[in-house]
Design an enzyme around this catalytic site. Structure first.
Site, short mmCIF file in Angstrom:
data_model
loop_
_atom_site.label_atom_id
_atom_site.label_comp_id
_atom_site.label_asym_id
_atom_site.label_seq_id
_atom_site.Cartn_x
_atom_site.Cartn_y
_atom_site.Cartn_z
N ASP A 59 2.02 38.61 -12.82
CA ASP A 59 1.14 37.88 -11.81
C ASP A 59 -0.15 38.33 -12.36
O ASP A 59 -0.75 39.65 -12.35
CB ASP A 59 1.37 38.19 -10.58
CG ASP A 59 0.42 37.39 -9.76
OD1 ASP A 59 0.39 36.11 -10.01
OD2 ASP A 59 -0.15 37.71 -8.66
N ARG A 100 0.72 -1.16 0.06
CA ARG A 100 -0.08 0.02 0.02
C ARG A 100 0.78 1.06 -0.09
O ARG A 100 0.57 2.27 -0.79
CB ARG A 100 -0.94 0.00 1.13
CG ARG A 100 -1.87 1.16 1.26
CD ARG A 100 -3.14 1.19 0.44
NE ARG A 100 -2.86 1.70 -0.76
CZ ARG A 100 -3.07 1.45 -2.15
NH1 ARG A 100 -3.67 0.26 -2.36
NH2 ARG A 100 -2.94 2.20 -3.26
N LYS A 119 3.65 24.17 -4.63
CA LYS A 119 2.50 23.75 -4.08
C LYS A 119 2.52 22.30 -4.23
O LYS A 119 1.76 21.79 -4.82
CB LYS A 119 1.36 24.35 -4.87
CG LYS A 119 1.28 25.85 -4.58
CD LYS A 119 0.16 26.47 -5.54
CE LYS A 119 0.26 27.99 -5.29
NZ LYS A 119 -0.62 28.74 -5.96
N GLU A 179 7.91 39.60 -8.57
CA GLU A 179 6.62 39.52 -8.95
C GLU A 179 6.16 40.97 -9.10
O GLU A 179 6.25 41.95 -8.45
CB GLU A 179 5.74 38.85 -7.89
CG GLU A 179 4.29 38.57 -8.01
CD GLU A 179 3.92 37.80 -7.05
OE1 GLU A 179 4.06 36.77 -6.71
OE2 GLU A 179 2.89 38.65 -6.36
N LYS A 212 8.00 39.20 -3.50
CA LYS A 212 6.61 39.50 -3.67
C LYS A 212 6.37 40.81 -2.96
O LYS A 212 7.14 41.48 -2.20
CB LYS A 212 5.73 38.30 -2.93
CG LYS A 212 6.01 37.04 -3.57
CD LYS A 212 5.14 35.90 -3.16
CE LYS A 212 5.67 34.50 -3.88
NZ LYS A 212 4.59 33.44 -3.39
#
Lengths: 282, 282, 282, 282, 282, 282
Positions: A215, A96, A131, A194, A163
């Site tokens: 962005d 598993r 992410k 950014e 940022k």
């Protein structure tokens, strides 16, 4: 123990604890040996083979895992991509956890392949983000490359990304932010910043950076930004990017587009382990 | 350090390494303080609040994280569910890892809620499986309950689940497999056994078990199985279950249905952290 | 590294620290090889052989440890149960830690055998408890089974045991406690509840549980409890149980009796390692 | 995390795993607070209070543990030695692990007190050995001192003890063994050597050592050995020492007697935790 | 994992993190094999060979490292002291960490050799201190012995060293300090006490200790101290010792002189790894 | 626990082991409190203050450490840079480990200051290397910046540095090596390549890189290299750089010079802790 080994140790510990696999211990004598095949059950791009094999090395170093396909290969349903041999108990105990890893890696690689295909023939490269599934950064980044997309920075340590909050922290000046970054960070990391408006972009152009991230801009704004930058910096586009929008972005002259979805929302692909009790050799 | 803390330490280590957050260290003085709000950006069921808060405790114990909503609450877009205060540098450094955790937890809880709603009013309970993100078993299991579905066993240690390979290992006899399990496992774990045919089911009924899993059976077979079992064991249905099939299963008289998709393919939900530099109090 | 390996690493670390075995390092050249035999010095039931062997694997993977007897075998004084070969220095360095483990395991197995013998021929099973040497839960539980007694739950995670304080926490209602347990715990763990009076027992019977524990009841009370339960639940007797009382309990119709003494007060058995410098083979 | 913390972490991990205390989680809300008293249930010498308190610090730093008695104090049955306050759930979750530690520590201290009392008024000091519960060396050594006996070396690193195998490894010469030890070990550790015959003793006397261990000698041999040594070395007696033999040994003029039984076979003493749900303060 | 392995794991982790050796991964295929030689580039005493080899075992267990010289041997420039074979990628990845360790060890051994040579022919032994590179205590202590100097205590656990603050803590009495030490410390550690005046020395002589440390005394004071002690204790001289002063100290009749500089300020010696791509064998 | 905490834990463990500070435990009651001052004893640049303070937090979280000077400040002899308060026993136990860390950090910072001063007024920046004390990479890199020099890459993960072996591994082509690096490494790390001849340099210029390292070139070669590069890449000079050569290099128009000696051979600076028993406040 590198990071992947630490994650595998943690994953096995949460599945086994101190009490272990009570079913297998009660039913499967240590002397029974098994063979298994890892089957692909849907179209996918293979990834995570190293992680899959390592799980069994943690469970029992005497299990052998032999892959006949490599990370990055596209596999059709009903393909056998690996064979395993060893104690049946060890195969059952590791099954598993090993599947949980490879199914996720294949999910990411398969999605990355779709994104890479969507920009094929353009200069645009599709990048991943940070992410990633917590604890699986390396597995996810490898899967992205296996699929044909590209890695943005690995973590907070191998690239500067300035940022709005960083800019605010130095008093709101894009120029000051870039200067401090240039003064303090290790010499071999690039500096990306950014921007959300063309006005900010002009400030960045004036001070200079390695990469600029546009962005959440629409195609028109991007086109204008590319014109103003005029090749002096690399350009990344980011924010709500879908597979559908990719081909159009490929024509705008930007260098990179980053997609969080590659790693945060790829679903697990269907692979399964077919285990048999090994027949003794005559 | 419990298991979640170990996963968080691993996740922060992969994001920070020994070199740390080079951007923040270069740009954000240690004396600058910040406030932040955690915003929900789409309809979701909240989960993972404890994990989110713990990330900041690892980064900097002086950051305070205050949730105004609890795990299990349904939240609409534009809801603020938590506020944070502390060093701006710490907020920036922990942001991504904390979001990576809560976004996944909310994804699982939201999917679990859909499944639970689909069987509302029937005796059927939707169960999770062990197909969880490696290292995040506990987070995933908690999110399943927050969503209103139920936990199957946590790992290999707190329940016996006899599959075909286990039966083969004892010579192919369902009866022998059940006897060994009854003889060797700790007294408070239940014994479940998987069957794929009605013939196997009859053997299980003869020998007795706590739970029987009907694997990949169609509605007709399930109906017949329920009839033969006659209330003597709990019944779990498993294999390729979709949200669409759930309501119909609710009427067949089975107790549980397990869905791997709850945890293996939930996508990350959209939450974001809005950070501001804190204004000093007058 | 599973839990036993972690305990062994800790035990070796407390014996060796960073400075190591100063006597052996000063006196025993790395080139000298040794052989050793593990002697049993008093009547005992063997257990802990895996732990004994693993200690030497930690100290020096090239030491071979070969057991001629298995866990669960009764051994008379002057029996040689294992032979070891390898660097003399490694044998000397691992000796004490390995003996400390196997001596305790044999002590538990030997006591468990006495308890098992005392109820032979009845339906009564003797169970252990969680009163094990800290860090050695698995070793102790394995030794209990080697001796012929049975395992109660391994830890707090693989069985529900509701005691008076849990009942008080939900407002004093046995019924409410059982309902909450049934609603919240994983599907494959059983629910046991402790009662000290027949009145409490009646509440349990009304609501239903998997196992009931009769705590500190005398034979008369137990007999009455068995009658009222009438086979609807399994019955465990607990509290101040001695070897002497076991045979009588075997006749009362209860299923289990748990004895903390099996693991909390077993003494270390006498085994010793006879080491010789290895003669080179002609 | 020092060694005791590592052992406690391991002990809690084997009791809780990743799944935790399922009973308490299901039944005891986080908001319910509790008070508890630690009761002594038989005559004993207290030890292990630090370990007991630390367990709760691991489980929940907000639990307070206040001891009214200290390590080394003799306590009669029905003495309350500590009070605890905090979340009821935390008290219940930590209870067993904390008791497992303190019960063992008290067992060792109580036995050490008996041994110390048996030699009171003589110059003889009773020493412990390295035959301690694996992972609990420090706890056991502290308990020995709490009982009034003395510590031999802690591990292999803080004292040289030359045994027959070490002598054989340098070719059989006691003299050579002592010379090498003097040449190679750190300057502040003493050198002790074990002898089983008076002939070996003479060799030791000729070469000089800090301490000589007379192994398995009868009273007559010990008396002669003391005469020959004539105060030039400290003398330890070892091997099959019982509490009964101690007073007689006290008169023979030896300095130390070491007893493995102090730590390898002390039984767990009876202490229990009486927990109540805390009444809110008016 | 002993302490050296833990340090090596930490050192590799700070060099590799979760992202690894990006250069080698991008450029060196896993199938390319390499050979390397470890060259000495200046006169030095070899030490740290075990640590050097272990680094590669951590990186890749299939790399072989074969030393032709041993710790303690003096090596001239242009000596090859080891050869390595294995994956080229593994050789490149481990190179820097392995060199960082052996270069420091050789620096210490070379300095220790100079100090040992300076007192050759006298009874004086040069000792190290606890002023070692953090995490490298064992490596440093081994290098000191390889150079021909001697080890003082390894850490705070294997020797008592009473300084002025310890004396102050018991009320200022040298006598009381020595008594408490004799009463409480394990039986095989020696007791050393530091004195800065002859008056303090007289108190120590009256009460007795194993070793006395004369701190920051000039030759005249040392001579007088030696006379007063008259062979009843071992004598260590400490404080601002240089290589130049050593020969003179050798004539004063003291036993030991300790030098922090041996381990706190030894510079890294020049060794380098010459790596070639392995030619396949014909 | 970040990397520095892990190193501190390791350093304390090698100094304390499981047995602890036997001197302090025997002599210093837990109730005695102390104050201490950290004195600078020679001209130095302060660094490592955070590491110093953290050691005491590991030993005893109740010790307070307050620095009056910051990393990077030049301090003269007899400056008090920090005061400490807490249990005397904790101050004594942590003293040596804390000093071992700060003394090394100050050594590096002081040397880095000398190097930075030597190139003041030129465009040249002095860089460190990866030749740092194993386990102390972060401490060393911070000390370099405190001294006024600059950081090269932190580890193998945050910068590409192509050396001759990497080039050989791709068949000897500088061009191919640069192409593969550009294709495979994360987007925000720069690519540096080492050249030893002007011919190699021309190949690099043709293909393009972010930084070129001129290895072991004399001033004449460097001058010619600078001319050929013509500002198209950053230039680093490396190999056998001494403080004496720095000013001359400052005039050649290169950007960086890297010096291994900054971190591999800095000696420990003299700082000491003056501890007093605290007077109770009136």
């Amino acid at each position: 123990m590198d990071h992947l080994d630490r994650l595998i140790a943690l994953a096995l510990d949460e599945d086994l604890g101190a009490a272990g696999d009570v079913t297998t211990r009660a039913l499967v004598p240590d002397t029974v040996r098994g063979r298994a095949e890892l089957w692909v059950k849907e179209d996918l791009v293979l990834a995570g083979t190293d992680a899959f094999a390592r799980v069994f090395r943690h469970v029992d170093p005497e299990v052998t895992v032999t892959f006949s396909r490599r990370d990055g290969e596209a596999c059709a349903p009903r393909t056998v991509v690996a064979t395993l041999e060893g104690r049946l108990a060890s195969l059952l105990t590791g099954e598993r956890t090993a599947l949980n890893l490879i199914q996720r890696a294949c999910g990411i690689a398969t999605l990355a392949r779709k994104a890479a295909d969507a920009v094929a023939g353009t200069r645009l490269k599709v990048l991943d983000t940070r992410k990633t599934p917590p604890g699986l950064r390396g597995l996810a980044k490898d899967a992205v490359r296996a699929g044909g997309a590209w890695n943005h920075r690995f973590g907070l340590f191998d690239g500067v990304l300035i940022k709005d909050n960083h800019i605010a922290a130095v008093g709101g000046s894009v120029r000051e932010a870039l200067r401090r970054a240039k003064a303090h960070v290790p010499r071999l990391v690039k500096i990306e910043i950014e921007v959300t408006t063309l006005k900010q972009l002009d400030e960045v152009i004036a001070e200079g950076a390695d990469v600029v991230m546009l962005d959440n801009m629409d195609d028109e704004q991007i086109r204008e930004a590319v014109r103003r930058i005029g090749g002096r910096m690399q350009i990344e586009v980011s924010g709500g990017i879908t597979l559908e929008r990719l081909p159009r972005l490929g024509e705008l002259g930007v260098d990179f587009v980053s997609m969080g979805a590659l790693t945060h929302s790829a679903r697990a692909m269907d692979l399964s382990l077919e285990i048999d009790i090994a027949r003794p050799r005559a």
